[in-house]
Design a protein around this motif. Structure first.
Motif, PDB file in Angstrom:
ATOM      1  N   VAL A   1       1.170  -1.296   0.046  1.00 32.77           N
ATOM      2  CA  VAL A   1      -0.222   0.431   0.125  1.00 32.77           C
ATOM      3  C   VAL A   1       0.645   1.265  -0.173  1.00 32.77           C
ATOM      4  CG1 VAL A   1      -2.267  -0.688   1.165  1.00 32.77           C
ATOM      5  CG2 VAL A   1      -0.163  -0.415   2.986  1.00 32.77           C
ATOM      6  N   ILE A   2       2.054   0.612   0.666  1.00 29.39           N
ATOM      7  CA  ILE A   2       3.243   2.238   0.034  1.00 29.39           C
ATOM      8  C   ILE A   2       3.673   2.476  -0.400  1.00 29.39           C
ATOM      9  CG2 ILE A   2       4.855   3.521   2.318  1.00 29.39           C
ATOM     10  CD1 ILE A   2       2.515   2.467   4.234  1.00 29.39           C
ATOM     11  N   THR A   3       4.228   1.728  -0.760  1.00 29.47           N
ATOM     12  CA  THR A   3       5.053   1.555  -2.313  1.00 29.47           C
ATOM     13  C   THR A   3       4.878   2.100  -3.707  1.00 29.47           C
ATOM     14  OG1 THR A   3       6.164  -0.787  -1.303  1.00 29.47           O
ATOM     15  CG2 THR A   3       6.904   0.557  -3.684  1.00 29.47           C
ATOM     16  N   PRO A   4       3.453   1.569  -4.308  1.00 27.10           N
ATOM     17  CA  PRO A   4       2.696   2.663  -5.275  1.00 27.10           C
ATOM     18  C   PRO A   4       2.653   3.937  -5.232  1.00 27.10           C
ATOM     19  CG  PRO A   4       1.426   0.193  -4.160  1.00 27.10           C
ATOM     20  CD  PRO A   4       2.521   1.002  -3.828  1.00 27.10           C
ATOM     21  N   LEU A   5       2.532   4.692  -4.029  1.00 23.61           N
ATOM     22  CA  LEU A   5       2.415   5.780  -3.711  1.00 23.61           C
ATOM     23  C   LEU A   5       3.764   6.319  -3.873  1.00 23.61           C
ATOM     24  CD1 LEU A   5       0.388   5.845  -0.429  1.00 23.61           C
ATOM     25  CD2 LEU A   5      -0.306   6.418  -2.674  1.00 23.61           C
ATOM     26  N   LEU A   6       4.937   5.998  -3.334  1.00 27.61           N
ATOM     27  CA  LEU A   6       5.955   7.123  -3.807  1.00 27.61           C
ATOM     28  C   LEU A   6       6.766   6.834  -5.184  1.00 27.61           C
ATOM     29  CD1 LEU A   6       8.045   4.907  -0.671  1.00 27.61           C
ATOM     30  CD2 LEU A   6       7.748   7.530  -0.990  1.00 27.61           C
ATOM     31  N   ASP A   7       7.361   7.917  -5.173  1.00 30.75           N
ATOM     32  CA  ASP A   7       8.692   7.683  -6.795  1.00 30.75           C
ATOM     33  C   ASP A   7       9.956   8.566  -6.485  1.00 30.75           C
ATOM     34  OD1 ASP A   7       9.512  10.060  -8.642  1.00 30.75           O
ATOM     35  OD2 ASP A   7       7.882   9.099  -9.296  1.00 30.75           O
TER      36      ASP A   7
ATOM     37  N   GLN B   1      -5.841   2.607   5.999  1.00 29.56           N
ATOM     38  CA  GLN B   1      -4.080   1.233   5.917  1.00 29.56           C
ATOM     39  C   GLN B   1      -2.223   1.767   5.775  1.00 29.56           C
ATOM     40  OE1 GLN B   1      -5.518  -0.361   2.188  1.00 29.56           O
ATOM     41  NE2 GLN B   1      -4.135  -2.377   3.164  1.00 29.56           N
ATOM     42  N   VAL B   2      -3.050   2.813   4.462  1.00 29.40           N
ATOM     43  CA  VAL B   2      -1.042   3.774   4.719  1.00 29.40           C
ATOM     44  C   VAL B   2      -0.207   3.275   6.091  1.00 29.40           C
ATOM     45  CG1 VAL B   2       0.119   5.054   3.904  1.00 29.40           C
ATOM     46  CG2 VAL B   2      -1.408   4.071   2.666  1.00 29.40           C
ATOM     47  N   VAL B   3      -1.183   4.441   7.058  1.00 24.23           N
ATOM     48  CA  VAL B   3      -0.900   4.307   8.637  1.00 24.23           C
ATOM     49  C   VAL B   3      -0.076   3.499   8.716  1.00 24.23           C
ATOM     50  CG1 VAL B   3      -1.540   6.194  10.321  1.00 24.23           C
ATOM     51  CG2 VAL B   3      -1.799   7.228   8.371  1.00 24.23           C
ATOM     52  N   GLY B   4      -1.711   2.372   9.526  1.00 28.99           N
ATOM     53  CA  GLY B   4      -0.821   1.389   9.575  1.00 28.99           C
ATOM     54  C   GLY B   4       0.170   0.531   9.239  1.00 28.99           C
ATOM     55  N   THR B   5       0.130   0.642   7.818  1.00 24.99           N
ATOM     56  CA  THR B   5       1.424  -0.289   6.943  1.00 24.99           C
ATOM     57  C   THR B   5       2.505   0.335   7.502  1.00 24.99           C
ATOM     58  OG1 THR B   5      -0.306  -1.070   5.541  1.00 24.99           O
ATOM     59  CG2 THR B   5       2.429  -1.636   5.336  1.00 24.99           C
ATOM     60  N   LEU B   6       2.822   1.955   7.644  1.00 23.25           N
ATOM     61  CA  LEU B   6       3.805   2.678   7.904  1.00 23.25           C
ATOM     62  C   LEU B   6       4.181   1.937   9.122  1.00 23.25           C
ATOM     63  CD1 LEU B   6       3.502   6.512   5.739  1.00 23.25           C
ATOM     64  CD2 LEU B   6       5.449   4.398   5.846  1.00 23.25           C
ATOM     65  N   CYS B   7       3.539   2.705  10.280  1.00 27.20           N
ATOM     66  CA  CYS B   7       3.286   2.179  11.988  1.00 27.20           C
ATOM     67  C   CYS B   7       4.213   0.741  12.052  1.00 27.20           C
ATOM     68  CB  CYS B   7       2.258   2.375  12.465  1.00 27.20           C
ATOM     69  SG  CYS B   7       2.208   4.089  12.526  1.00 27.20           S
ATOM     70  N   LYS B   8       3.741   0.155  11.118  1.00 27.58           N
ATOM     71  CA  LYS B   8       4.167  -1.552  11.242  1.00 27.58           C
ATOM     72  C   LYS B   8       5.233  -1.696  10.754  1.00 27.58           C
ATOM     73  CE  LYS B   8      -0.721  -3.678  11.266  1.00 27.58           C
ATOM     74  NZ  LYS B   8      -1.076  -4.051  10.424  1.00 27.58           N
ATOM     75  N   ILE B   9       5.441  -1.064   9.702  1.00 26.75           N
ATOM     76  CA  ILE B   9       7.388  -0.900   9.455  1.00 26.75           C
ATOM     77  C   ILE B   9       8.425  -0.622   9.813  1.00 26.75           C
ATOM     78  CG2 ILE B   9       8.250   0.105   7.201  1.00 26.75           C
ATOM     79  CD1 ILE B   9       6.054  -0.831   5.413  1.00 26.75           C
ATOM     80  N   LEU B  10       7.889   0.780  10.147  1.00 20.99           N
ATOM     81  CA  LEU B  10       8.908   1.705  11.335  1.00 20.99           C
ATOM     82  C   LEU B  10       8.808   1.932  13.032  1.00 20.99           C
ATOM     83  CD1 LEU B  10       7.595   5.375   9.115  1.00 20.99           C
ATOM     84  CD2 LEU B  10       9.528   3.646   9.286  1.00 20.99           C
ATOM     85  N   LYS B  11       8.686   0.415  13.193  1.00 19.09           N
ATOM     86  CA  LYS B  11       8.678  -0.199  14.332  1.00 19.09           C
ATOM     87  C   LYS B  11       9.534  -1.048  14.504  1.00 19.09           C
ATOM     88  CE  LYS B  11       5.145  -3.288  15.758  1.00 19.09           C
ATOM     89  NZ  LYS B  11       4.128  -3.837  16.223  1.00 19.09           N
TER      90      LYS B  11
END
Length: 157
Positions: A4-10, A116-126
């Protein structure tokens, strides 16, 4: 499953050398990466809402990470820009020095995707290993690859 994160990045929206050490200046530096985004309908409106949200409460997540964001009518889809600071950005309202900024603009009409984006980021960053990979990536492409790998591992678990 696709991330959900990767497709948002450039790579053009990943700034690995944020110069400002003051919060508002650093926020502007990273927000500027979104100004020409095709999903942005009114940059100044988005930026004003982002600052208003930031004044309400800190967006610091701990561990040197902040997630400044705005739920706004000034974007058509979720937009994301990332800033990394080697010297750190002082977030006065949390007494924390921030090294990674994940800036989100999300349409008011779609809170589910935002969560969904925030939850995924939080899991990755912890995960300390993920933060280290993001803090040591040499290029925006490497940064995105490290985030994609962390996200893939998360969804594989």
């Amino acid at each position: 499953m696709a991330g959900v994160i990767t497709p948002l990045l450039d790579p053009s929206r990943v700034l690995l050398g944020v110069q400002s050490t003051k919060r508002t200046a650093a926020l502007h530096e990273v927000a500027a990466l979104l100004e020409a985004h095709s999903e942005m309908t009114h940059f100044q409106g988005f930026y004003d809402e982002l600052l208003a949200r930031e004044r309400l409460d800190t967006t610091s997540l701990g561990n040197g990470v902040a997630l400044p964001h705005a739920r706004t009518d000034h974007v058509k889809k979720i937009v994301l820009a990332v800033g990394r600071s080697d010297q750190g950005i002082v977030f006065e309202n949390s007494n924390e020095t921030i090294r990674l900024l994940f800036m989100l603009g999300t349409p008011k009409a779609n809170p589910g995707a935002y969560l969904q984006v925030v939850g995924t980021l939080c899991k990755i960053l912890k995960d300390p290993a993920n933060r280290t990979a993001l803090l040591t990536a040499a290029t925006p492409a490497e940064f995105i690859a490290a985030l994609a790998a962390a996200e893939a591992k998360l969804f594989a678990a």
